[in-house]
Design an enzyme around this catalytic site. Structure first.
Site, PDB file in Angstrom:
ATOM      1  N   SER A 185       0.842  -1.193   0.000  1.00 18.01           N
ATOM      2  CA  SER A 185       0.000   0.000   0.000  1.00 18.01           C
ATOM      3  C   SER A 185       0.879   1.246   0.000  1.00 18.01           C
ATOM      4  O   SER A 185       2.067   1.175  -0.355  1.00 18.01           O
ATOM      5  CB  SER A 185      -0.930  -0.010   1.226  1.00 18.01           C
ATOM      6  OG  SER A 185      -1.927   0.975   1.088  1.00 18.01           O
ATOM      7  N   ASN A 186       0.343   2.386   0.360  1.00 20.55           N
ATOM      8  CA  ASN A 186       1.098   3.642   0.404  1.00 20.55           C
ATOM      9  C   ASN A 186       0.501   4.540   1.484  1.00 20.55           C
ATOM     10  O   ASN A 186      -0.557   4.237   2.021  1.00 20.55           O
ATOM     11  CB  ASN A 186       1.086   4.299  -0.985  1.00 20.55           C
ATOM     12  CG  ASN A 186      -0.324   4.623  -1.414  1.00 20.55           C
ATOM     13  OD1 ASN A 186      -0.991   5.444  -0.799  1.00 20.55           O
ATOM     14  ND2 ASN A 186      -0.810   3.946  -2.451  1.00 20.55           N
ATOM     15  N   PRO A 187       1.188   5.642   1.808  1.00 13.31           N
ATOM     16  CA  PRO A 187       0.741   6.430   2.980  1.00 13.31           C
ATOM     17  C   PRO A 187      -0.438   7.379   2.743  1.00 13.31           C
ATOM     18  O   PRO A 187      -0.715   8.223   3.594  1.00 13.31           O
ATOM     19  CB  PRO A 187       1.996   7.243   3.357  1.00 13.31           C
ATOM     20  CG  PRO A 187       3.033   6.943   2.350  1.00 13.31           C
ATOM     21  CD  PRO A 187       2.438   6.181   1.245  1.00 13.31           C
ATOM     22  N   ALA A 252      -4.506   7.388  -4.501  1.00 11.20           N
ATOM     23  CA  ALA A 252      -3.148   6.894  -4.724  1.00 11.20           C
ATOM     24  C   ALA A 252      -3.272   5.382  -4.908  1.00 11.20           C
ATOM     25  O   ALA A 252      -3.155   4.610  -3.960  1.00 11.20           O
ATOM     26  CB  ALA A 252      -2.268   7.234  -3.531  1.00 11.20           C
TER      27      ALA A 252
END
Ligand code: CTP
Length: 379
Positions: A185-187, A252
């Protein structure tokens, strides 16, 4: 308040001392699902609401019932309790629903106040109705009925720039599982997309947010469709994009996912591990390609999260994904990008126009909708 909530509004309540003689704040708290502002000198309420928080948060104020006393205090610009302080600090539309005895309504002082309030562009009235009153008198002074009150609230937004428009937004990260306990995943926190949604809603749009995995949001004044993976986000978007007026992709989306997902937890070994990744679908590109064939297609807006050569890369995405507008976002700049409350962006339109914006994510979102309104024809 119940009816407004039923129709999708988020309602917060502030009560005067007099109002609390009729209904307890606890009743209003349980009906609104939120704390009630009654005393702006109370430290616990101040902590919960923040100073003047309601005035900044709300899209509209409804004063119900607007008593003779409250009308007089609002006209005079007084700020001597929680309700009037918050009203004086509020810049948006205010709906006043007067209710009082006929003689009090007819009194020259009240009529002078009403005339002065009517002259203020942000102030609107609903009622009072004419008929038998609580005290046995018959005449003007009845609180308008529920349908009129709800119509009055809706009419505050009728002239709004995005009134009647359907807006679809993707927001937040996606999560791509490796096994039942691990994922890529991403922040992203979804803050920018939610700000874009809030402003669109405040400007009258009917908004749907396809939202990746972030924490609990609480009730929102727009539809939220929760998804986890890029594939789920794509499905949620594709079933809605054809019928929307504006599609804004702020999510995102994870660009890769593990080629296979283990059904049970993968046990680690001592050596290095190799993970084979495959591409996820490009939600915005797929949606853009699908709607470009339509006679009447939505306005397409993308975001470009970049750390270097920001404008050049953003321009490339604008062309490749056949967008009307791209918001170039240098995520490495201080106070910009993932998880921050502020952002610095450049808007690049397909017609060559460009402009910049900096501020809170809500301020940047407001500029985005200004740009959409000036540079593009919202079909
Ligand atoms: N986007 C999308 N689906 C993806 C990837 C991106 O819908 N799988 C959308 C984003 O929501 C954003 C725009 O496309 O509006 C650009 O996203 P960005 O991550 O900046 O670019 P990518 O197209 O992924 O290109 P790259 O990662 O190579 O910079």
């Amino acid at each position: 308040m119940r009816e407004l909530r039923r129709q999708g509004a988020t309602v917060k309540v502030s009560m005067t001392k007099a109002a609390q003689e009729f209904i307890t704040p606890l009743t209003m708290q349980s009906l609104s699902g939120d704390a009630v502002l009654t005393d702006y000198f109370d430290a616990t309420q101040e902590e919960k609401f923040g100073h003047l928080h309601l005035a900044r948060w709300a899209d509209a104020y409804v004063v119900l019932p607007a008593t003779a006393d409250l009308l007089a205090r609002i006209t005079a610009g007084m700020a001597n309790d929680a309700v009037t302080t918050s009203l004086l600090a509020f810049r948006g539309p205010v709906l006043l629903a007067p209710a009082m005895n006929t003689a009090m309504w007819d009194h020259p002082a009240t009529q002078r106040n009403v005339a002065e309030l009517r002259a203020r562009p942000q102030v609107h009235f609903v009622g009072p109705g004419v008929g038998p009153l609580a005290d046995g008198d018959v005449g003007a002074g009845r609180l308008s009925d529920l349908a009129e009150l709800i119509d009055g609230v809706k009419s505050l937004f009728a002239g709004a720039p995005l009134s009647g428009k359907k807006v679809l937004i993707t927001a937040g990260p996606t999560r791509e599982a490796m096994d039942p306990v691990r994922f890529l995943s991403n922040p992203s926190t979804g803050k920018m997309g939610l700000a874009v949604a809030e402003v669109a809603r405040a400007r009258g749009a009917e908004v749907t947010v396809v939202l990746g995995p972030i924490g609990d949001l609480g009730p929102q004044p727009f539809e939220v469709v929760r998804v986890t993976t890029a594939d789920e986000m794509l499905a949620a978007v594709m079933s809605r994009v054809a019928s929307c007026d504006v599609f804004v992709a702020t999510a995102a989306v994870s660009d890769w996912k593990p080629a296979t997902v283990a059904l049970t937890k993968t046990k680690k070994s001592d050596g290095p591990e190799t993970l084979t990744l495959v591409r996820t679908p490009d939600v915005l590109l797929t949606a853009s390609q699908a709607v470009h064939a339509q006679a009447k297609r939505p306005v397409l807006v993308g975001f470009a999260a970049e750390t270097h050569d920001v404008i050049a890369y953003a321009q490339g995405k604008l062309t490749k994904k056949k967008l009307d507008l791209i918001v170039a976002n240098d995520v490495s700049a201080p106070g910009a990008g993932f998880g921050t409350d502020t952002n610095t962006v450049t808007f690049l339109a397909a017609d060559g126009a460009s402009s910049s914006a900096q501020g809170t994510k809500r301020e940047v979102a407001a500029r985005l909708w200004d740009v959409v309104a000036t540079h593009l024809v919202v079909r």
